[in-house]
Design a protein around this motif. Structure first.
Motif, PDB file in Angstrom:
ATOM      1  N   LEU A  49       0.974  -1.536  -0.119  1.00  0.00           N
ATOM      2  CA  LEU A  49       0.005   0.039   0.167  1.00  0.00           C
ATOM      3  C   LEU A  49       1.017   1.243  -0.187  1.00  0.00           C
ATOM      4  O   LEU A  49       1.765   1.787   0.931  1.00  0.00           O
ATOM      5  CB  LEU A  49      -0.917   0.084   1.157  1.00  0.00           C
ATOM      6  CG  LEU A  49      -1.992   1.398   1.083  1.00  0.00           C
ATOM      7  CD1 LEU A  49      -2.504   1.636   0.628  1.00  0.00           C
ATOM      8  CD2 LEU A  49      -2.873   0.648   2.710  1.00  0.00           C
ATOM      9  N   PHE A  50       0.530   2.292  -0.878  1.00  0.00           N
ATOM     10  CA  PHE A  50       1.247   3.599  -0.909  1.00  0.00           C
ATOM     11  C   PHE A  50      -0.095   4.341  -0.573  1.00  0.00           C
ATOM     12  O   PHE A  50      -0.706   4.283  -0.726  1.00  0.00           O
ATOM     13  CB  PHE A  50       1.311   3.748  -2.458  1.00  0.00           C
ATOM     14  CG  PHE A  50       2.927   2.914  -3.014  1.00  0.00           C
ATOM     15  CD1 PHE A  50       4.111   3.414  -2.826  1.00  0.00           C
ATOM     16  CD2 PHE A  50       2.310   1.832  -3.832  1.00  0.00           C
ATOM     17  CE1 PHE A  50       5.162   2.813  -3.474  1.00  0.00           C
ATOM     18  CE2 PHE A  50       3.411   1.161  -4.839  1.00  0.00           C
ATOM     19  CZ  PHE A  50       4.481   1.496  -4.105  1.00  0.00           C
ATOM     20  N   GLN A  51       1.141   5.571   0.560  1.00  0.00           N
ATOM     21  CA  GLN A  51      -0.108   6.235   1.288  1.00  0.00           C
ATOM     22  C   GLN A  51       0.910   7.786   1.846  1.00  0.00           C
ATOM     23  O   GLN A  51       2.021   7.363   1.449  1.00  0.00           O
ATOM     24  CB  GLN A  51      -0.213   5.698   2.669  1.00  0.00           C
ATOM     25  CG  GLN A  51      -1.876   4.796   2.850  1.00  0.00           C
ATOM     26  CD  GLN A  51      -2.422   6.216   2.729  1.00  0.00           C
ATOM     27  OE1 GLN A  51      -2.218   7.474   2.163  1.00  0.00           O
ATOM     28  NE2 GLN A  51      -3.811   5.996   3.119  1.00  0.00           N
ATOM     29  N   GLY A  52       0.517   8.913   1.224  1.00  0.00           N
ATOM     30  CA  GLY A  52       0.350  10.098   1.491  1.00  0.00           C
ATOM     31  C   GLY A  52      -0.027  11.257   0.873  1.00  0.00           C
ATOM     32  O   GLY A  52      -1.715  11.081   1.466  1.00  0.00           O
ATOM     33  N   ASP A  53       0.027  12.284   0.418  1.00  0.00           N
ATOM     34  CA  ASP A  53      -0.031  13.198   0.042  1.00  0.00           C
ATOM     35  C   ASP A  53      -0.454  13.429  -1.649  1.00  0.00           C
ATOM     36  O   ASP A  53      -0.560  12.219  -2.404  1.00  0.00           O
ATOM     37  CB  ASP A  53       0.155  14.601  -0.036  1.00  0.00           C
ATOM     38  CG  ASP A  53       1.369  14.246  -0.043  1.00  0.00           C
ATOM     39  OD1 ASP A  53       1.650  14.107  -0.991  1.00  0.00           O
ATOM     40  OD2 ASP A  53       2.046  15.454   1.333  1.00  0.00           O
TER      41      ASP A  53
END
Lengths: 251, 251
Positions: A49-53
């Motif tokens: 999973l890639f998470q961020g803004d």
């Protein structure tokens, strides 16, 4: 040496070379800062999973939750990284998602963490967050590096409690100086946020992606506007720089 | 051997390995079909244009004509290839565009060639076209491999007349058997279209990207649905396979 003999000699050396190639990362790790960093080993059936803004989001289709799908992953570093991993490891049956959302801060991630992280049950979780936490502080005088640390720490603690064996990747928040949104007034204030991410990576045994340092170094190769349009978001060349750094975090 | 001696021995071997690494591509070219193919050399200020159908288009923003811009390039093999080229060659000041449009055939390209190719004045032109020419023939019994050849030939002739020094990349039309749109009835008919692309690549001294062969080979690594959802469009893993093949066409 006759030509045929020379070729045979070369091919014999080649097989020596092949076995050394496998050993190369180990040998390098004695000297290279980059390879001293913690690495992630991918296992069969891992969910990533890639998470961020916005930098992670990068024009993904927000209403799509499809797995290993370019429209759901957007067209930034997450796509470049995911495409390479999927191509490299067909036998691993990887499932890759992106849940980055524009403008997000650590408090934003905290609010949507149950749905947008824990429910997905990631085996590998990659987080790039912090530049908006600093913007909010700089522009609206809300928040602080200390609050960023406390919130980020809570987020990671919560994740580790849910999935004790989770493999974490924490990226350094970055900016590129001299462009639209970023001038000297960002420093040294912004450095505190970089430091928090680095320390939390250490605390949680995460692979650390030193993006700000890498972009600073990239300025030796090309001017700022080659790597970013506005100082906050990576260009295509910048996204490839990021993706290569991510890929180095994997064994 | 003591540990320290063993380490020294290892490091000595390592420097041999490094020099062999440099020699590897040359050594391979004696045997590998892939490296025997014509290559493109990028020059400073080159403009690169990707042309084709939906596989090239891949969700680019149709109303944007921005250069080196991920939204204008979409999220398929063109993005993966362009990002890598831009990252690799900051000193070359490359300008990269995508003008692929879904459903296009050679006649469609001919109609929009002035605006969508010649006006852009490409130094490097990459074309992937043909699968829709075959679909139209198969489904509507319109067109033929011969008409595909004649139209494609006219298109290339027109391009060469306008830009005698243009560097051409011609990709083999491909499908992946056993998925939604593609069954055995596609063959051997579809092979004629592959053959035309290959022959025109030869005639116009283009770098040739053997996509169909590469996807056939990829089936040894993973089943069809890993490389494509429908047999016509590449998955993320498939797009990376394509991009790696494109990158091999450059010196």
């Amino acid at each position: 040496m006759k030509k045929e003999t020379s070729r045979r000699h070369f091919i014999r050396n080649l097989s020596v070379s092949a076995s050394l190639l496998t050993a190369l990362p180990l040998a390098h790790s004695q000297t290279s800062e980059n390879d001293k960093r913690r690495k992630i080993t991918l296992d069969k059936d891992d969910t990533i999973l890639f998470q961020g803004d916005s930098i992670t989001y990068w024009h993904r289709k927000l209403d799509s939750k499809a797995v290993n799908d370019s429209q759901s992953i957007g067209s930034g570093y997450a796509l470049l990284t995911a495409s390479r991993l999927l191509y490299q490891h067909p036998e691993k049956n990887l499932k890759i998602y992106n849940r980055g959302i524009s403008g997000n801060t650590v408090p934003d991630l905290e609010k949507r963490w149950d749905e947008d992280c824990l429910a997905i049950k990631p085996d590998v979780l990659s987080i790039l967050i912090g530049v908006n936490d600093y913007t909010v502080k700089k522009r609206d005088n809300k928040g602080s590096a200390q609050l960023y640390r406390e919130g980020y720490d809570r987020l990671l603690e919560r994740t580790k409690s849910a999935f004790p064996d989770i493999k974490l990747i924490i990226a350094e928040p970055f900016v590129i100086k001299g462009l639209l949104y970023v001038d000297e007034s960002w420093f040294p204030g912004f450095n505190d946020y970089r430091q928090v991410a680095k320390e939390l990576a250490e605390k949680y045994h995460a692979a650390f992606i030193p993006l700000h340092s890498l972009f600073e170094k990239a300025l030796e190769r090309a001017p700022a506007d080659y790597w970013s349009g506005d100082g906050l978001h990576a260009s295509m060349a910048g996204a490839q720089l990021m993706s290569d750094a991510w890929l180095k975090a994997f064994n």
